[in-house]
Design an enzyme around this catalytic site. Structure first.
Site, PDB file in Angstrom:
ATOM      1  N   LYS A   1       0.839  -1.201   0.000  1.00 44.92           N
ATOM      2  CA  LYS A   1       0.000   0.000   0.000  1.00 44.92           C
ATOM      3  C   LYS A   1       0.876   1.254   0.000  1.00 44.92           C
ATOM      4  O   LYS A   1       0.640   2.187  -0.767  1.00 44.92           O
ATOM      5  CB  LYS A   1      -0.887   0.003   1.252  1.00 44.92           C
ATOM      6  CG  LYS A   1      -1.533   1.337   1.558  1.00 44.92           C
ATOM      7  CD  LYS A   1      -2.379   1.301   2.797  1.00 44.92           C
ATOM      8  CE  LYS A   1      -1.686   1.700   4.059  1.00 44.92           C
ATOM      9  NZ  LYS A   1      -1.453   3.133   4.264  1.00 44.92           N
ATOM     10  N   ASN A   2       1.886   1.265   0.852  1.00 45.12           N
ATOM     11  CA  ASN A   2       2.684   2.485   1.015  1.00 45.12           C
ATOM     12  C   ASN A   2       3.602   2.768  -0.171  1.00 45.12           C
ATOM     13  O   ASN A   2       4.232   3.808  -0.226  1.00 45.12           O
ATOM     14  CB  ASN A   2       3.506   2.421   2.309  1.00 45.12           C
ATOM     15  CG  ASN A   2       2.620   2.607   3.525  1.00 45.12           C
ATOM     16  OD1 ASN A   2       1.423   2.885   3.393  1.00 45.12           O
ATOM     17  ND2 ASN A   2       3.188   2.445   4.704  1.00 45.12           N
TER      18      ASN A   2
ATOM     19  N   CYS B   1      -5.284   7.797   9.732  1.00 39.77           N
ATOM     20  CA  CYS B   1      -5.187   7.240  11.084  1.00 39.77           C
ATOM     21  C   CYS B   1      -4.838   8.345  12.077  1.00 39.77           C
ATOM     22  O   CYS B   1      -4.024   9.204  11.795  1.00 39.77           O
ATOM     23  CB  CYS B   1      -4.064   6.206  11.158  1.00 39.77           C
ATOM     24  SG  CYS B   1      -4.483   4.611  10.489  1.00 39.77           S
TER      25      CYS B   1
ATOM     26  N   ARG C   1      -0.169  14.719  13.186  1.00 42.98           N
ATOM     27  CA  ARG C   1       0.619  14.351  11.997  1.00 42.98           C
ATOM     28  C   ARG C   1       0.627  15.566  11.095  1.00 42.98           C
ATOM     29  O   ARG C   1      -0.097  15.649  10.119  1.00 42.98           O
ATOM     30  CB  ARG C   1       0.032  13.127  11.309  1.00 42.98           C
ATOM     31  CG  ARG C   1       0.137  11.895  12.159  1.00 42.98           C
ATOM     32  CD  ARG C   1      -0.404  10.683  11.454  1.00 42.98           C
ATOM     33  NE  ARG C   1       0.583  10.054  10.572  1.00 42.98           N
ATOM     34  CZ  ARG C   1       0.309   8.952   9.865  1.00 42.98           C
ATOM     35  NH1 ARG C   1      -0.869   8.400   9.908  1.00 42.98           N
ATOM     36  NH2 ARG C   1       1.233   8.413   9.125  1.00 42.98           N
TER      37      ARG C   1
ATOM     38  N   ASP D   1       5.190   0.630  12.024  1.00 43.34           N
ATOM     39  CA  ASP D   1       3.988  -0.038  11.529  1.00 43.34           C
ATOM     40  C   ASP D   1       3.885  -1.483  12.018  1.00 43.34           C
ATOM     41  O   ASP D   1       2.818  -2.091  11.903  1.00 43.34           O
ATOM     42  CB  ASP D   1       3.967  -0.029   9.987  1.00 43.34           C
ATOM     43  CG  ASP D   1       3.539   1.330   9.440  1.00 43.34           C
ATOM     44  OD1 ASP D   1       3.123   2.184  10.240  1.00 43.34           O
ATOM     45  OD2 ASP D   1       3.628   1.531   8.220  1.00 43.34           O
TER      46      ASP D   1
ATOM     47  N   ARG E   1      -8.507  -0.240   4.952  1.00 43.41           N
ATOM     48  CA  ARG E   1      -7.635   0.747   4.303  1.00 43.41           C
ATOM     49  C   ARG E   1      -6.323   0.122   3.848  1.00 43.41           C
ATOM     50  O   ARG E   1      -5.664   0.654   2.953  1.00 43.41           O
ATOM     51  CB  ARG E   1      -7.311   1.888   5.286  1.00 43.41           C
ATOM     52  CG  ARG E   1      -8.438   2.871   5.512  1.00 43.41           C
ATOM     53  CD  ARG E   1      -7.945   4.059   6.328  1.00 43.41           C
ATOM     54  NE  ARG E   1      -6.595   4.366   5.918  1.00 43.41           N
ATOM     55  CZ  ARG E   1      -5.555   4.513   6.736  1.00 43.41           C
ATOM     56  NH1 ARG E   1      -5.721   4.407   8.028  1.00 43.41           N
ATOM     57  NH2 ARG E   1      -4.354   4.773   6.258  1.00 43.41           N
TER      58      ARG E   1
HETATM   59  C1  UD1 Z   1       4.731   6.722   6.265  1.00 42.40           C
HETATM   60  C2  UD1 Z   1       3.857   5.498   6.124  1.00 42.40           C
HETATM   61  C3  UD1 Z   1       3.347   5.032   7.485  1.00 42.40           C
HETATM   62  C4  UD1 Z   1       4.516   4.823   8.426  1.00 42.40           C
HETATM   63  C5  UD1 Z   1       5.423   6.066   8.476  1.00 42.40           C
HETATM   64  C6  UD1 Z   1       6.689   5.847   9.280  1.00 42.40           C
HETATM   65  C7  UD1 Z   1       2.867   5.839   3.951  1.00 42.40           C
HETATM   66  C8  UD1 Z   1       1.639   6.091   3.154  1.00 42.40           C
HETATM   67  N1  UD1 Z   1       2.722   5.844   5.269  1.00 42.40           N
HETATM   68  O1  UD1 Z   1       3.902   7.753   6.813  1.00 42.40           O
HETATM   69  O2  UD1 Z   1       2.641   3.821   7.310  1.00 42.40           O
HETATM   70  O3  UD1 Z   1       4.029   4.587   9.725  1.00 42.40           O
HETATM   71  O4  UD1 Z   1       5.824   6.430   7.136  1.00 42.40           O
HETATM   72  O5  UD1 Z   1       7.399   4.768   8.780  1.00 42.40           O
HETATM   73  O6  UD1 Z   1       3.929   5.592   3.392  1.00 42.40           O
HETATM   74  N2  UD1 Z   1       6.176  14.677  10.518  1.00 42.40           N
HETATM   75  C9  UD1 Z   1       6.161  16.013  10.849  1.00 42.40           C
HETATM   76  N3  UD1 Z   1       5.872  16.921   9.873  1.00 42.40           N
HETATM   77  C10 UD1 Z   1       5.605  16.567   8.599  1.00 42.40           C
HETATM   78  C11 UD1 Z   1       5.627  15.190   8.262  1.00 42.40           C
HETATM   79  C12 UD1 Z   1       5.918  14.265   9.243  1.00 42.40           C
HETATM   80  O7  UD1 Z   1       6.383  16.380  11.998  1.00 42.40           O
HETATM   81  O8  UD1 Z   1       5.355  17.447   7.755  1.00 42.40           O
HETATM   82  C13 UD1 Z   1       6.475  13.690  11.572  1.00 42.40           C
HETATM   83  C14 UD1 Z   1       5.314  12.737  11.842  1.00 42.40           C
HETATM   84  O9  UD1 Z   1       4.357  13.307  12.703  1.00 42.40           O
HETATM   85  C15 UD1 Z   1       6.030  11.555  12.467  1.00 42.40           C
HETATM   86  C16 UD1 Z   1       7.384  11.560  11.745  1.00 42.40           C
HETATM   87  O10 UD1 Z   1       7.492  12.823  11.124  1.00 42.40           O
HETATM   88  O11 UD1 Z   1       6.229  11.764  13.833  1.00 42.40           O
HETATM   89  C17 UD1 Z   1       7.557  10.487  10.691  1.00 42.40           C
HETATM   90  O12 UD1 Z   1       6.432  10.488   9.826  1.00 42.40           O
HETATM   91  P1  UD1 Z   1       6.568  10.201   8.252  1.00 42.40           P
HETATM   92  O13 UD1 Z   1       7.812   9.424   7.995  1.00 42.40           O
HETATM   93  O14 UD1 Z   1       6.381  11.483   7.526  1.00 42.40           O
HETATM   94  O15 UD1 Z   1       5.315   9.282   8.029  1.00 42.40           O
HETATM   95  P2  UD1 Z   1       4.386   9.282   6.792  1.00 42.40           P
HETATM   96  O16 UD1 Z   1       5.164   9.527   5.552  1.00 42.40           O
HETATM   97  O17 UD1 Z   1       3.173  10.084   7.067  1.00 42.40           O
END
Ligand code: UD1
Length: 422
Positions: free
Chosen positions: A24-25, A118, A123, A307, A399
């Site tokens: 999915k990711n 989620c 986030r 995850d 999802r």
């Molecule tokens: C992706 C994955 C999710 C996984 C996560 C971490 C997808 C669709 N989802 O989510 O399943 O759990 O990586 O491996 O690929 N953050 C900020 N500001 C931002 C963006 C992120 O503070 O603008 C923080 C988030 O709150 C979190 C951390 O960065 O604490 C890591 O998140 P991130 O790696 O961005 O996760 P996703 O890409 O949303």
């Protein structure tokens, strides 16, 4: 009110082989990146999930015709009709933010709102926006809408304060359309990023270093759609392996990429499971009792994935001794623990640390999936538990998992979708 739930009658060992779904990711950013490629993109091994349907809806609204037949998704990009993602689509999933980079790349403007998905704590999207600013995008907010526009999209040196997966992907998707070179340092190294870069390079992009902490993109190359197979879903693989560990028995997950699961497989071995690898097949044998894992800390790849945190907790709940999990990536990723406790688990939580004292058996209960992986963990626990478990909040599981009940049942579990009156 009646709602659709999962009913799981647990307590018997799992046995058999399943083929793991596409990731999915990886599928979601790959679908978004079809926007920066001219002509037809064909993705195969795309899992049929509500998040994929949501991405398809967004593409069609933007004017990129997206059709699906089984696990094959076709997208035709001949110029976008709009650069705006409606609020309802943004709220449908967190990954809607993945469209920011490619829409900007394609049209130099983008209008969106805050994404949903989620609830794992705050986030924010600040790092996504900051990265786009560095590439020459001006951003302002107006009545809850985020308006982004660039006269010229330019390459930049972007150092990420945390190695965010989504931000690294968004930068890559914008950077292939930008003028000049973009260098991302402290980039995330997750395999899904390598998959995205491989796809874009196949379309004509010049991306180097994906899968390492420094990714370099030479922008401005003409990109043409191509056919590409989505990588296997490492977290879905871990889900069925953890269910095998929780229920006991012998499980084989095929069409997987074992190299992506090193930290997960080593933890399962520490817990007393025997693991074997043969090409793209992962064998798990759990005939004896489980031992608890002393300490697990979630970390960016190649560390133990956030995850898989809930999934391993389901295994640890009936392992001998006491184990500790520390969640370092997301703030609110322990909501499922209260539900595991309803099933008889002995868990104490302080802040981002959970202490799990293994009990001999879990028992069935009515529980609610608080999020996608928390829900999958409850199912893994339920197949090993005595009696019937009812899992509510099924939309979270839908999802991310294709044919969840069928896959479990082909391993000899007893899982069915049914209705439930609250
Ligand atoms: C992706 C994955 C999710 C996984 C996560 C971490 C997808 C669709 N989802 O989510 O399943 O759990 O990586 O491996 O690929 N953050 C900020 N500001 C931002 C963006 C992120 O503070 O603008 C923080 C988030 O709150 C979190 C951390 O960065 O604490 C890591 O998140 P991130 O790696 O961005 O996760 P996703 O890409 O949303």
């Amino acid at each position: 009110m009646t709602e659709e739930v999962l009913r799981i009658r647990g307590g018997r060992p799992l046995r058999g082989e399943i083929s793991v779904q596409g990731a999915k990711n990886s599928a979601l950013p790959l679908m978004a990146s079809a926007l920066v490629c001219r002509g037809e993109t064909i993705l195969t091994n795309v899992p049929q999930l509500t998040d994929v349907y949501a991405a398809s809806r967004i593409l069609n609204r933007l004017g990129c015709r997206c059709t699906a037949e089984g696990q094959t998704v076709r997208m035709m990009q001949n110029g976008l009709e709009t650069s705006e993602i409606p609020d309802a689509d943004m709220r449908a999933m967190r990954s809607s933010i993945m469209f920011l980079g490619p829409i900007l790349g394609s049209t130099k403007q983008c209008i969106l709102t805050m994404p949903g998905g989620c609830e794992l704590g705050p986030r924010p999207i600040d790092l996504h926006l900051e990265a786009m600013r560095k590439m020459g995008v001006t951003i302002r907010e107006e009545g809850g809408r985020i308006l982004c526009r660039a006269e010229r999209l330019t390459g930049a040196h972007i150092h990420l304060p945390i190695p965010s997966v989504g931000v690294t992907e968004n930068i890559i998707m914008a950077a292939v359309c930008a003028e000049g070179e973009t260098v991302v340092t402290n980039a995330a190294c997750e395999p899904e990023i390598t998959d995205l870069a491989q796809y874009l390079n196949q379309c004509g992009a010049e991306i180097a270093g994906a899968g390492t902490q420094t990714v370099t993109v030479q922008g401005g190359r003409p990109l043409t759609g191509t056919e590409y197979r989505v990588m296997p879903d490492r977290i879905a693989a871990m889900t069925y392996l953890c269910a095998g560990a929780a229920a006991g028995g012998a499980v084989c997950v095929s069409d997987a990429e074992p190299a992506h699961l090193k930290s997960c497989l080593s933890v399962l071995e520490q817990a007393g499971c025997r693991i074997g690898i043969c090409g793209s097949r992962i064998f798990l044998d759990r005939s004896g009792g489980l031992r608890n894992i002393r300490y697990i800390r979630t970390m960016p790849y190649p560390g133990f994935p956030t995850d898989a945190q809930a999934l391993i907790a389901a295994v640890m709940s009936t392992a001998k001794g006491t184990g500790v999990i520390e969640e370092t990536i997301f703030e609110s990723r322990f909501k499922y623990l209260g539900e595991l406790m309803r099933m008889g688990a002995d868990i104490r939580v302080t802040g981002r640390t959970a202490v799990i004292a293994g009990v001999p058996k879990l028992h069935g209960a009515v529980v609610t999936a608080p999020d996608l992986r928390g829900g999958a963990a409850l199912a893994a626990a339920a197949v090993g538990a005595e009696g019937e478990t009812v899992i509510r909040g099924l939309h979270h599981i839908d999802r991310g998992y294709e044919d969840f009940a069928r896959v479990f049942n082909s391993l000899g579990a007893n899982v069915e979708r049914g209705s439930f009156s609250a």
